[in-house]
Scaffold this active site. Structure first.
Site, mmCIF file in Angstrom:
data_model
loop_
_atom_site.group_PDB
_atom_site.id
_atom_site.type_symbol
_atom_site.label_atom_id
_atom_site.label_comp_id
_atom_site.label_asym_id
_atom_site.label_seq_id
_atom_site.Cartn_x
_atom_site.Cartn_y
_atom_site.Cartn_z
ATOM 1 N N LYS A 6 -14.287 -4.330 6.652
ATOM 2 C CA LYS A 6 -13.819 -5.195 5.576
ATOM 3 C C LYS A 6 -14.760 -6.356 5.332
ATOM 4 C CE LYS A 6 -10.797 -7.748 8.718
ATOM 5 N NZ LYS A 6 -9.569 -8.507 8.849
ATOM 6 N N GLN A 61 1.079 -11.243 -2.855
ATOM 7 C CA GLN A 61 -0.335 -10.888 -2.815
ATOM 8 C C GLN A 61 -0.802 -10.518 -4.210
ATOM 9 O OE1 GLN A 61 0.050 -7.530 -0.052
ATOM 10 N NE2 GLN A 61 -1.213 -8.693 1.381
ATOM 11 N N HIS A 115 -5.013 -1.583 -5.190
ATOM 12 C CA HIS A 115 -5.555 -0.499 -4.381
ATOM 13 C C HIS A 115 -6.405 0.384 -5.262
ATOM 14 C CE1 HIS A 115 -2.182 -1.908 -1.912
ATOM 15 N NE2 HIS A 115 -3.073 -1.739 -0.965
ATOM 16 N N CYS A 173 0.795 -1.226 0.000
ATOM 17 C CA CYS A 173 0.000 0.000 0.000
ATOM 18 C C CYS A 173 0.833 1.286 0.000
ATOM 19 C CB CYS A 173 -0.998 0.050 1.132
ATOM 20 S SG CYS A 173 -1.249 -1.475 2.002
ATOM 21 N N HIS A 224 -8.353 -1.668 -0.258
ATOM 22 C CA HIS A 224 -7.338 -2.709 -0.483
ATOM 23 C C HIS A 224 -8.127 -3.947 -0.858
ATOM 24 C CE1 HIS A 224 -4.464 -0.706 2.431
ATOM 25 N NE2 HIS A 224 -5.602 -0.275 2.908
ATOM 26 N N ASP A 261 -2.473 -8.150 -5.147
ATOM 27 C CA ASP A 261 -2.909 -6.923 -4.493
ATOM 28 C C ASP A 261 -3.406 -5.892 -5.489
ATOM 29 O OD1 ASP A 261 -3.315 -5.487 -2.244
ATOM 30 O OD2 ASP A 261 -1.211 -5.076 -1.808
ATOM 31 N N ARG A 269 6.882 -10.898 5.826
ATOM 32 C CA ARG A 269 6.406 -10.644 7.181
ATOM 33 C C ARG A 269 7.029 -11.669 8.108
ATOM 34 N NH1 ARG A 269 0.055 -9.482 5.695
ATOM 35 N NH2 ARG A 269 0.547 -7.896 4.166
#
Length: 647
Positions: free
Chosen positions: A473, A385, A389, A338, A519, A387, A367
């Site tokens: 979410k 991910q 945005h 992000c 996200h 991912d 992580r």
RNA sequence: GCCACUUUAGCUCAGCGGUAGAGCAGCUCACUCGUAAUGAGCAGGUCGUGGGUUCAAAUCCCAUGAGUGGCUCCA
């Protein structure tokens, strides 16, 4: 006399003080044997509890969740009794029924501990006690009485539990020599518990608090019939065959290396192909929905994460910053994409007409998960991910949300994922201070999520207090082979990062406004998704995903050259083909698991070479006869196209 | 990170103080053989790593890496 109303609307009269068990007996002997608990006026109670007034009655059997619950909860008490008998002085925490079975948290004292070899002993004791037909007796006690009993027994855990309870609501259950604090309900007696298996031992913190003492948690399961236990254990065994870690090795999809490090998966050629295909599929879908692919580096300056707030929140439990020869310069492996995407949003001034901006990236993040939490591909330290945005205006939120749900539906349909749970996580209304963003925005966002889900006909579970601090979410969870829940897709509304990164756009009023950020990751991560996909399909992927769709097998090495020619031809047609060079030798049989998962097997020999054809076998359909190579290529392309077009 | 268990050949596992074993996979040879199992032979391991105890350690003890089931955590 009192009137008892049954679920079908029938009403019968009984003497005052009749028990549910007696009622069951009055209906049929068989029912009385099978019934496990009852609901009286909507409250689940023991079968032995007298009913004193007119009531609606429902009898619960094994097939009802309430019936199983009473059964396993009673089993948990039985186990506690056995443990107390075998290990006097044991202190008890809590011992509830769970989805499959039950557990009890116990404290054997500092110098004693339990290992797997002790479990059969406890099982045996439980069987012994169960056969002696101990009755579960309920008694209501005052808080003082309850505290005195457990204080005298020296069980500080129960004392603590009782301290938090209200006087007048406390009940004890007793069977044999064991008395426990419990709300119930329980079985009338222990005779229905006929098959017992204690499954495992684990540590569990008292009241889930890692600062407090760790108790020993014993997991077990019981059944009213031995056959049911056998079937359950068999089901667990079969589930192990679908374990993605086993399939991943057999299919040569991915591996781990001690030398590379814990939780750092490496994708072998076939796994990389599979992943590439999934990525291409998602890219294609996202393109239709107006996403733009971007690429960002794997590291970022520490200050970037200070700005995002992640450093403060997770910095100390994360991979340490990377130092450079430059004094004071520190970079971090990115734990999420992000902040990079926020910086990209700020690349140029944005107009309300530009929104929504949708940046997508297969972003690899790192992580530092706790070592004990790592698990195959589902919980790792480095993962990618899918991912994206979305930066949008508040009024676009709902529409964008709907579109993301559509994308997730497309994917789940394409892969035949039916078994998922959609969870809406909202903020805790009692505790609004914990969250960032205005009340108005939260209400708007929560309403947008709920409405979007409803509009797409999604059955959701709503959880209060489960929202992230920065926004509500919607998560999609699926179960793995042995029934554990994993979160895959997620859609999260975020008010925090636009604030922290001071993102803005110029509205039609020529004023600066804050965009809202979404996200979203439909797969969640490529690693976890592939793991769950493997377990759901047992490795039998759809054709469009199969890393090697076709295996060419020459019947003897004389025909190797022809087999190579076939492979070249098919590869030129963009059909992924593999030659089985382990079968060059005459008489060798195919015994590899892997071949069972490959949709097409082509056998070539003399006849085929002469006529430039292949003998086709299709998995599940058997022999399809010989056909010219061109015809086969056409057939398989049609099939892939058909599958792709339905995605 | 915590509790428990596991770690021996590519895979699945046996051995649990006295010089490393099996099945499958691999390789070689024989068999014209067809989708979970042809036959014979060969080759594969400083028993995760490092210390210690012992005349002797895969085996017992300590530390450590990795894995598994849970707990806690999960951006």
């Amino acid at each position: 006399m009192i009137k008892i109303t049954f679920p079908d609307g029938n009403v019968k009269e009984y003497d005052k003080g009749v028990t549910a068990l007696e009622i069951a007996q009055s209906i049929s002997h068989r029912l009385a044997e099978e019934v496990l608990a009852a609901s009286v006026n909507g409250q689940t109670v023991d079968l032995a509890r007298p009913i004193d007034e007119d009531a609606e009655l429902k009898l619960y059997k094994w097939d009802d969740a309430e019936g199983k619950h009473a059964f396993w909860h009673s089993s948990s008490h039985l186990m506690a009794e056995a443990i107390e008998a075998l290990y006097p002085g044991t202190k008890f925490g809590i011992g509830p029924a769970i989805e499959n079975g039950f557990y009890y948290d116990i404290d054997l004292g500092d110098d004693r501990h339990l290992t797997d070899v002790d479990l059969p002993k406890i099982e045996q004791k439980m069987m012994e006690l169960a056969r002696s037909k101990e009755t579960y007796k309920r008694s209501e006690v005052s808080k003082d009485e309850a505290l005195r009993y457990f204080a005298q027994k020296g069980d500080e855990y129960k004392v603590e539990l009782i301290t938090d309870l209200e006087d007048g609501t406390i009940s004890f259950y007793n069977q044999g020599n064991f008395t426990d604090l419990c709300r119930g309900p329980h079985l009338p007696d222990t005779t229905q518990i006929k098959a017992i298996k204690l499954l495992s031992i684990a540590g569990a913190y008292w009241r889930g608090d890692e600062k407090r003492k760790q108790l020993t948690r014993v997991y077990g399961i019981t059944f009213p019939k031995q056959k049911m236990l056998d079937d359950y254990l068999k089901m667990l065994e079969e589930a192990k065959l679908r374990d993605h870690r086993k399939l991943g090795r057999e299919l040569e999809l991915f591996m781990f290396s001690q030398n590379v490090g814990q939780g750092l998966p490496m994708w072998l050629p076939k796994g990389a192909k599979l992943r590439e295909r999934l990525e291409n599929f998602l890219k294609k879908v996202q393109k239709e929905y107006g996403y733009e692919q971007v690429l960002t580096p794997h590291i970022g300056q520490k200050e970037l994460y200070v700005t995002s707030g992640h450093y403060e929140k997770y910095g100390k439990d994360s991979f340490r910053p990377i130092k450079t020869p430059q004094e004071g310069e520190e970079f971090m492996l990115k734990p999420m994409n992000c902040p990079h995407h926020c910086e990209m949003y700020k690349f140029k001034p944005r107009s309300y007409k530009d929104l929504p901006v949708r940046y997508a990236e297969f972003g690899t993040v790192y992580r530092y998960e706790q070592s004990g939490e790592l698990h195959g591909l589902t919980r790792v330290r480095g993962f990618t991910q899918d991912d994206a945005h979305i930066f949008c205006r508040p009024d676009q939120l709902k529409e964008e949300f709907i579109k993301v749900i559509e994308i997730i539906f497309r994917i789940f349909n394409a892969l035949d994922f039916k078994d998922f749970i959609a969870q809406v996580s909202l903020r805790d209304p009692e505790n609004k201070d914990k969250y960032i963003g205005s009340d108005e925005n939260w209400e708007k966002a929560e309403a947008a999520i709920i409405e979007a889900a409803a509009q797409k006909g999604l059955n959701t579970v709503v959880e209060l207090g489960e929202a992230a601090f920065y926004g509500p979410k919607l998560d999609f969870m699926v179960r793995d082979a042995i029934g554990r829940k994993w979160q895959l897709g997620t859609i999260q509304v975020d008010y925090n990062l636009p604030e922290r990164f001071e993102l803005d756009y110029t509205g039609s009023d020529n004023q600066k406004h804050r965009p809202v950020m979404i996200h979203r990751a439909p797969f969640g991560s490529m690693e976890r998704f592939v793991a769950v996909l493997l377990e759901h399909t047992a490795g039998k992927f759809p054709l469009w995903l199969t890393p090697d769709q076709v295996v060419v097998m020459p019947i003897s090495e004389k025909f190797n050259d022809y087999a190579k020619k076939v492979v070249d031809y098919l590869n030129n047609c963009d059909i992924r083909t593999l030659i089985d060079d382990r079968n060059e030798k005459i008489g060798k049989k195919i015994r590899d698991n892997e071949l069972k998962r490959i949709p097409y097997l082509l056998i070539v020999g003399e006849k085929e070479e002469e006529s430039q054809s292949v003998s086709v076998r299709k998995q599940g359909e058997g022999d399809k006869g010989a056909m010219p190579m061109e015809e086969f290529a056409g057939l398989i392309q049609d099939e892939v196209n058909r599958q792709m077009s339905s995605l």
